[in-house]
Structure formats: C-alpha cells, structure tokens
Enzyme design. Structure first.
Site, PDB file in Angstrom:
ATOM      1  N   ASP A   8     -10.425 -28.835  11.216  1.00 16.23           N
ATOM      2  CA  ASP A   8     -11.277 -29.646  12.101  1.00 16.23           C
ATOM      3  C   ASP A   8     -11.317 -29.126  13.546  1.00 16.23           C
ATOM      4  OD1 ASP A   8     -10.479 -31.026   9.783  1.00 16.23           O
ATOM      5  OD2 ASP A   8     -10.784 -32.987  10.709  1.00 16.23           O
ATOM      6  N   ASN A  40     -15.368 -33.005  14.059  1.00 13.58           N
ATOM      7  CA  ASN A  40     -14.990 -33.473  15.404  1.00 13.58           C
ATOM      8  C   ASN A  40     -15.519 -32.551  16.495  1.00 13.58           C
ATOM      9  OD1 ASN A  40     -12.274 -33.890  13.522  1.00 13.58           O
ATOM     10  ND2 ASN A  40     -12.907 -35.703  14.649  1.00 13.58           N
ATOM     11  N   HIS A  69     -16.498 -38.638  10.202  1.00 17.99           N
ATOM     12  CA  HIS A  69     -17.360 -38.724  11.391  1.00 17.99           C
ATOM     13  C   HIS A  69     -18.698 -37.991  11.196  1.00 17.99           C
ATOM     14  CE1 HIS A  69     -14.091 -40.630  13.442  1.00 17.99           C
ATOM     15  NE2 HIS A  69     -13.305 -39.580  13.299  1.00 17.99           N
ATOM     16  N   HIS A 151     -11.156 -34.295   2.455  1.00 14.82           N
ATOM     17  CA  HIS A 151     -10.952 -34.932   3.755  1.00 14.82           C
ATOM     18  C   HIS A 151     -10.286 -36.285   3.524  1.00 14.82           C
ATOM     19  CE1 HIS A 151     -11.914 -34.744   8.013  1.00 14.82           C
ATOM     20  NE2 HIS A 151     -12.089 -36.058   7.967  1.00 14.82           N
TER      21      HIS A 151
END
Ligand SMILES: [Fe+2]
Ligand SMILES: [Fe+2]
Length: 259
Positions: A8, A40, A69, A151
């Site tokens: 990430d 991210n 996200h 994830h």
C-alpha cells in the site's frame, strides 16, 4: 518470470518515494511485472484517475490493486470501469464501479491479478473463499500466472486463504495492515505467501498517519483530523519468482529505506 509487488502506497510521500526508488529496484530484481497496491495513494485514502494514469502510462505499474478505500474518490469510478489494468476487491457488490480481477499481458506472458477483501473486521458482499474459486475457474485458460492481493485485517483469514489457494495460484500476498510480517515463504503446493507485504510510507507514524494525531485519537476517543506522516519513509514489497508451471520458486521481502 519475476514479479515485484509493492505494498500500500500511502500519500504523496509514498508516491514520491516509490518513484524515486523503483528504478533501483527494477535494476536489482529485473521484474517482468510490477503490481502496486494504490488504495492509500491519494492523500492517504483512495486513488484518483490522475495517479492511476501516471503509474500505468508512466511505466511505474503494470497493474494496480486496491482495497477498502477503493471508492473514496468519485473521480476514479469511470476509470475503474474503463481501464482493465486496475482492480478493486472482487467480492464487493457486483454493481459497484470497476472489476475485481484482470489479465495483464507482457513480454513474459499473461498475469492474472485478483483483488479480494477479507470479511473479518472488514465489510464485503461475499465470501472471498468462494469468490476466488469462481474467479480461478474463469481465469484458467487465459493466464500463465495468477497473483492474488488479499486485502484483509486478520492474519487468520490471510493464512487460511494461503492454504485455500496453495498449488492453485502463483502468489497470495496480504495487504491492508501496512505492517510487514515475517512469514514470507513458498507453501508446499508451490504458492508464494505472505500475511502482509506492508506499506510504502512513513514508519514514523501509525500505519501512515502522523503519530501524535493517531495517539490523540486513541487517547481521547474524539474525532481527530489525520494527516499523512512523512518521516522515515520505506518501500515495503516482495519479489516473487515463478516457473512456467505457474507456481512459485521463491518469495523475497524487499524492505528499503528512502534516503
Ligand atoms: Fe492500506
Ligand atoms: Fe486497507
């Protein structure tokens, strides 16, 4: 065939560090494919079309994976629908923007890239275990290798996914916790596995957030504005070498400090 998978990437500092260190990593490891988790990359949460295009068209990444996200920035929704080089978790609601798995082609062959979300401490519409079974049935004839970015929060769920897929995919690489684990290995059936690759971001904060803000949030249990930490930045990644049979020969952690 070798693939480099980058954990990430957190914020602008993570992007700049990746772009600065990637040429050296390419020289050192000679990857045929580079896959980057970008969930991210935009201000610490989500990704934008601009960032995704820069990576995919600028020679940084052959494919991008995401996570919880994925949908933070609306401007990326159409890009998720239209560009086949970026994936969000496959076990999200089917009507959501984008796709959960894809095939990227390079000189070395065809790499299947699958993104899945865990369900322990995270929300997903369907079990990642049954979801990946259906995906692999679909990918069987169209890929030479398959990389799964799982994830997920819980190590138990990640280790279980490693065993579920051992011998069936090239690599099961955990993301989301931003903390690299010390369990990288090739499982007995030939699948490279690690519970968490880690992040490309600041080790001086709390999983990418400025530490004084994160500590204040835990201490006071009040809302606190989070900014991306920017000191002591590292690239956390793994290099996986795979054979023509689609299975892994080795997995090596790459933990490199900037500067
Ligand atoms: Fe993340
Ligand atoms: Fe995440």
């Amino acid at each position: 065939m070798k693939m480099l998978f980058i954990g990430d990437v957190v914020g602008g500092i993570g992007r700049r560090t990746l772009e600065a260190l990637l040429p050296g990593l390419r020289d050192a490891h000679k990857p045929d494919f580079v896959v980057v988790n970008g969930e991210n990359s935009a201000g610490g949460l989500g990704i934008t079309e601009k960032i995704a295009r820069e990576w995919l068209d600028g020679g940084v990444a052959d494919a991008i994976t995401l996570g919880n996200h994925a949908f933070k920035h609306r401007d990326v929704y159409r890009f998720l629908d239209n560009d086949e080089r970026i994936v969000r978790p496959a076990n999200y609601p089917k009507g959501n923007p984008g796709r959960g798995y894809t095939v990227v082609e390079g000189d070395a062959g065809r790499l299947g890239v699958v993104n899945l979300s865990g369900t322990v401490f995270l929300d997903a519409a369907r079990s990642p275990f049954s979801e990946v079974d259906a995906i692999l049935a679909d990918l069987r004839d169209s890929t030479d290798w398959v990389l799964v970015d799982f994830h997920a929060e819980a190590t138990s769920e990640k280790v279980a996914m490693g065993w579920h897929l051992d011998g069936r995919v090239s690599a099961v690489l955990g993301t989301h916790t931003h903390v690299p684990t010390a369990d990288a290995r090739v499982l007995p059936g030939g699948t490279a596995f690690i519970s968490d690759v880690g992040m490309t971001g600041s080790r001086a904060g709390v999983i990418g957030v400025r530490r004084e803000q994160a500590v204040e949030a835990f201490r006071t249990q009040m809302p606190v504005k989070f900014d991306t930490a920017d000191e002591d930045v590292w690239v956390n990644a793994v290099v996986v070498a795979v054979s023509d049979d689609g299975l892994a020969d080795s997995i090596d952690q790459v933990l490199v400090a900037a500067g």
